[in-house]
Design an enzyme around this catalytic site. Structure first.
Site, PDB file in Angstrom:
ATOM      1  N   PHE A 176      32.619  34.996  63.649  1.00  0.00           N
ATOM      2  CA  PHE A 176      32.230  35.836  62.523  1.00  0.00           C
ATOM      3  C   PHE A 176      33.237  35.689  61.397  1.00  0.00           C
ATOM      4  CE2 PHE A 176      31.096  39.404  59.938  1.00  0.00           C
ATOM      5  CZ  PHE A 176      29.715  39.406  60.049  1.00  0.00           C
ATOM      6  N   ASP A 223      24.347  32.242  51.579  1.00  0.00           N
ATOM      7  CA  ASP A 223      25.759  32.268  51.989  1.00  0.00           C
ATOM      8  C   ASP A 223      25.980  31.555  53.322  1.00  0.00           C
ATOM      9  OD1 ASP A 223      24.372  34.220  53.432  1.00  0.00           O
ATOM     10  OD2 ASP A 223      25.864  35.790  53.133  1.00  0.00           O
ATOM     11  N   ASP A 249      22.718  31.640  60.132  1.00  0.00           N
ATOM     12  CA  ASP A 249      23.124  32.047  61.481  1.00  0.00           C
ATOM     13  C   ASP A 249      21.949  31.782  62.431  1.00  0.00           C
ATOM     14  OD1 ASP A 249      24.356  33.175  63.658  1.00  0.00           O
ATOM     15  OD2 ASP A 249      24.221  35.235  62.956  1.00  0.00           O
TER      16      ASP A 249
HETATM   17  P1  IMP Z   1      20.285  34.759  59.820  1.00  0.00           P
HETATM   18  O1  IMP Z   1      19.008  35.334  59.288  1.00  0.00           O
HETATM   19  O2  IMP Z   1      20.515  35.139  61.260  1.00  0.00           O
HETATM   20  O3  IMP Z   1      20.428  33.285  59.593  1.00  0.00           O
HETATM   21  O4  IMP Z   1      21.444  35.533  59.106  1.00  0.00           O
HETATM   22  C1  IMP Z   1      21.853  35.208  57.843  1.00  0.00           C
HETATM   23  C2  IMP Z   1      22.619  36.376  57.264  1.00  0.00           C
HETATM   24  O5  IMP Z   1      23.447  36.991  58.254  1.00  0.00           O
HETATM   25  C3  IMP Z   1      23.570  35.897  56.205  1.00  0.00           C
HETATM   26  O6  IMP Z   1      22.956  35.868  54.932  1.00  0.00           O
HETATM   27  C4  IMP Z   1      24.695  36.905  56.306  1.00  0.00           C
HETATM   28  O7  IMP Z   1      24.445  38.027  55.481  1.00  0.00           O
HETATM   29  C5  IMP Z   1      24.713  37.337  57.748  1.00  0.00           C
HETATM   30  N1  IMP Z   1      25.746  36.630  58.563  1.00  0.00           N
HETATM   31  C6  IMP Z   1      25.553  35.782  59.583  1.00  0.00           C
HETATM   32  N2  IMP Z   1      26.708  35.336  60.101  1.00  0.00           N
HETATM   33  C7  IMP Z   1      27.680  35.901  59.352  1.00  0.00           C
HETATM   34  C8  IMP Z   1      29.124  35.816  59.389  1.00  0.00           C
HETATM   35  O8  IMP Z   1      29.769  35.107  60.186  1.00  0.00           O
HETATM   36  N3  IMP Z   1      29.768  36.576  58.452  1.00  0.00           N
HETATM   37  C9  IMP Z   1      29.135  37.350  57.532  1.00  0.00           C
HETATM   38  N4  IMP Z   1      27.791  37.448  57.469  1.00  0.00           N
HETATM   39  C10 IMP Z   1      27.067  36.739  58.378  1.00  0.00           C
HETATM   40 MG    MG Z   2      25.617  39.994  54.846  1.00  0.00          MG
END
Ligand code: IMP
Ligand code: MG
Length: 183
Positions: A156, A104, A107
């Site tokens: 977000f 999705d 981040d």
């Molecule tokens: P990462 O491991 O930090 O890259 O986080 C990825 C996961 O964080 C995604 O699969 C989402 O579930 C969640 N996430 C990160 N940013 C957002 C956002 O802006 N809205 C909703 N979910 C987010």
């Molecule tokens: Mg999530």
């Protein structure tokens, strides 16, 4: 938790339903061109990628195998816990297969690098990643996905599968959540 309704909680729309559909159609064409004769395994990372995954698969004009995994990295907050846990594994044996991980949003990039490594160790013929959204400012540039829907600023967002505390996945658009909802 201060979730009330979209009209209260969303500050503005980042991508409309129409813009999303156009972008997903283009990505489907790109993937079709690359994977036409490869019978890829499309892997949906639940739950956030679900809407994107279904729409993207419908836009692919080739034989694809569909499978789902579930990971937990966020709990119910808006900041990464730093821990990735595989909650549901693949049903498919991906040895020798062409694998496309469908995410999705990127981040910190932690989930992406964990999944690439984890499924890469099962000796697939190839493994690529596609993410609907990418917060490029939040991670090192070498963590880039192979395909990306939209690059977005560090805000977000919810909708089209993305949630805050499991709410607002159902919105047909991508909206920016007001900071006062999660602060
Ligand atoms: P990462 O491991 O930090 O890259 O986080 C990825 C996961 O964080 C995604 O699969 C989402 O579930 C969640 N996430 C990160 N940013 C957002 C956002 O802006 N809205 C909703 N979910 C987010
Ligand atoms: Mg999530």
């Amino acid at each position: 938790m201060r979730i009330t309704s979209p009209s209260n909680d969303i500050s503005h729309v980042l991508f409309t339903e129409k813009q999303i559909a156009a972008r997903v159609e283009a990505l489907g064409m790109d993937l079709t061109a690359e994977y036409r004769d490869k019978k890829p395994v499309m892997v949906c990372v639940l739950k956030g990628a679900s809407f994107f995954y279904i729409d993207l698969c419908r836009q692919m004009d080739c034989a694809i195998d569909m499978d789902f995994i579930s990971v937990s990295s966020y709990g119910t907050g808006s900041k990464s816990s730093g821990v990735v846990r595989l909650v549901k594994d693949l049903d498919t044996d991906i040895t020798g297969r062409h694998v496309i991980l469908v995410e999705d949003i990127i981040d910190s990039g932690l989930t992406l690098s964990y999944l690439r490594e984890f499924f890469g160790s099962r000796k697939p013929a190839s493994i690529k990643t596609i993410s609907f959204l990418d917060k490029t400012a939040r991670h090192a540039s070498d963590l880039k996905t192979d395909y990306c829907g939209f690059e977005i600023p560090d805000e977000f967002v919810v909708g089209y599968g993305l949630d805050y505390a499991n709410y607002y996945r159902n919105l047909a658009y991508i909206g920016v959540l007001k900071p006062e909802v999660y602060q």
